[in-house]
Design a protein around this motif. Structure first.
Motif, short mmCIF file in Angstrom:
data_model
loop_
_atom_site.label_atom_id
_atom_site.label_comp_id
_atom_site.label_asym_id
_atom_site.label_seq_id
_atom_site.Cartn_x
_atom_site.Cartn_y
_atom_site.Cartn_z
N ALA A 125 0.83 -1.21 0.00
CA ALA A 125 0.00 0.00 0.00
C ALA A 125 0.87 1.27 0.00
O ALA A 125 0.54 2.24 -0.67
N ALA A 126 1.97 1.24 0.76
CA ALA A 126 2.83 2.43 0.88
C ALA A 126 3.68 2.68 -0.35
O ALA A 126 3.92 3.83 -0.72
N ASP A 127 4.13 1.62 -0.99
CA ASP A 127 5.04 1.75 -2.14
C ASP A 127 4.71 0.65 -3.14
O ASP A 127 5.48 -0.30 -3.31
N PRO A 128 3.55 0.75 -3.80
CA PRO A 128 3.12 -0.34 -4.69
C PRO A 128 4.06 -0.53 -5.87
O PRO A 128 4.74 0.40 -6.31
N ASP A 129 4.10 -1.77 -6.36
CA ASP A 129 4.88 -2.07 -7.55
C ASP A 129 4.35 -1.24 -8.71
O ASP A 129 3.15 -1.02 -8.84
N ARG A 130 5.26 -0.82 -9.56
CA ARG A 130 4.87 -0.06 -10.73
C ARG A 130 4.97 -0.95 -11.96
O ARG A 130 5.82 -1.83 -12.02
N PRO A 131 4.11 -0.73 -12.95
CA PRO A 131 4.12 -1.59 -14.14
C PRO A 131 5.37 -1.36 -14.99
O PRO A 131 5.88 -0.24 -15.08
N LEU A 132 5.87 -2.41 -15.59
CA LEU A 132 6.99 -2.29 -16.52
C LEU A 132 6.51 -1.90 -17.90
O LEU A 132 7.16 -1.15 -18.62
N GLU A 133 5.36 -2.42 -18.29
CA GLU A 133 4.81 -2.11 -19.61
C GLU A 133 4.24 -0.70 -19.62
O GLU A 133 3.72 -0.20 -18.63
N ASN A 134 4.38 -0.05 -20.78
CA ASN A 134 3.87 1.30 -21.00
C ASN A 134 4.50 2.33 -20.06
O ASN A 134 3.88 3.33 -19.72
N THR A 135 5.72 2.06 -19.62
CA THR A 135 6.46 2.99 -18.79
C THR A 135 7.52 3.65 -19.66
O THR A 135 8.21 2.97 -20.42
N VAL A 136 7.65 4.96 -19.56
CA VAL A 136 8.66 5.66 -20.33
C VAL A 136 9.97 5.58 -19.55
O VAL A 136 10.04 5.91 -18.38
N TRP A 137 11.02 5.10 -20.23
CA TRP A 137 12.33 4.94 -19.62
C TRP A 137 13.28 5.96 -20.23
O TRP A 137 13.22 6.26 -21.41
N ALA A 138 14.18 6.50 -19.43
CA ALA A 138 15.18 7.44 -19.91
C ALA A 138 16.56 6.91 -19.53
O ALA A 138 16.81 6.61 -18.36
N LEU A 139 17.44 6.80 -20.51
CA LEU A 139 18.80 6.34 -20.27
C LEU A 139 19.70 7.54 -20.18
O LEU A 139 19.72 8.38 -21.07
N ARG A 140 20.43 7.65 -19.09
CA ARG A 140 21.35 8.76 -18.88
C ARG A 140 22.75 8.22 -18.71
O ARG A 140 22.99 7.40 -17.85
N SER A 141 23.65 8.71 -19.52
CA SER A 141 25.07 8.33 -19.60
C SER A 141 25.30 6.85 -19.60
O SER A 141 25.16 6.07 -18.80
#
Length: 141
Positions: A125-141
């Motif tokens: 409830a405090a920190d629910p799992d987030r979905p991997l699908e349809n998530t925008v990912w940003a790669l830095r360095s």
């Protein structure tokens, strides 16, 4: 595992109601947490309590006496951390061994003892799992 809101720990098997659940600190009364740290309390299916407060991992055999829980045969890792986190581990370990009164209300767990109250929330409830699908990912360095 389903927990009915409003049931106290004494209304069922404390071990069964908490087994396999992890709780994260929301509020600590009677002690100040090191800024940026939190307490994680994991009630293992193995009837062991696993606790982390920012430095060392602690665990021990969980014992129940009505609405009171305590930890026996506490063991801990021996990581080198800043003094404030080591001190925090120390007071938390000393709080767990004589025992704490516990009250579970839905996803909220309150542990009280030695002038300290830990108000915790089930991790799901405090920190629910987030979905991997349809998530925008940003790669830095």
């Amino acid at each position: 595992m389903h927990v009915d809101a409003g049931r106290s720990i004494a209304d069922g098997s404390l071990a069964d109601r908490l087994a396999g659940r992890t709780f994260l600190s929301r509020t600590v009364i009677g002690r100040d947490l090191v800024p940026g740290s939190a307490i994680s309390v994991d009630f293992g299916a193995d009837r062991r309590l696993h606790v982390y407060a920012g430095c060392n991992h602690m665990s021990g055999d969980l014992r129940f006496d009505g609405p009171r829980l305590s930890v026996e045969r506490m063991s801990t890792t021996e990581m080198r951390c800043e003094r404030s986190l080591l001190d925090q581990d120390g007071w938390l370990a000393s709080l767990l061994q004589p025992g704490l009164d516990a009250h579970l209300n839905g996803d909220a767990l309150t542990l009280t003892g030695e002038g300290v109250t830990l108000q915790l929330m089930d991790r799901r409830a405090a920190d629910p799992d987030r979905p991997l699908e349809n998530t925008v990912w940003a790669l830095r360095s």
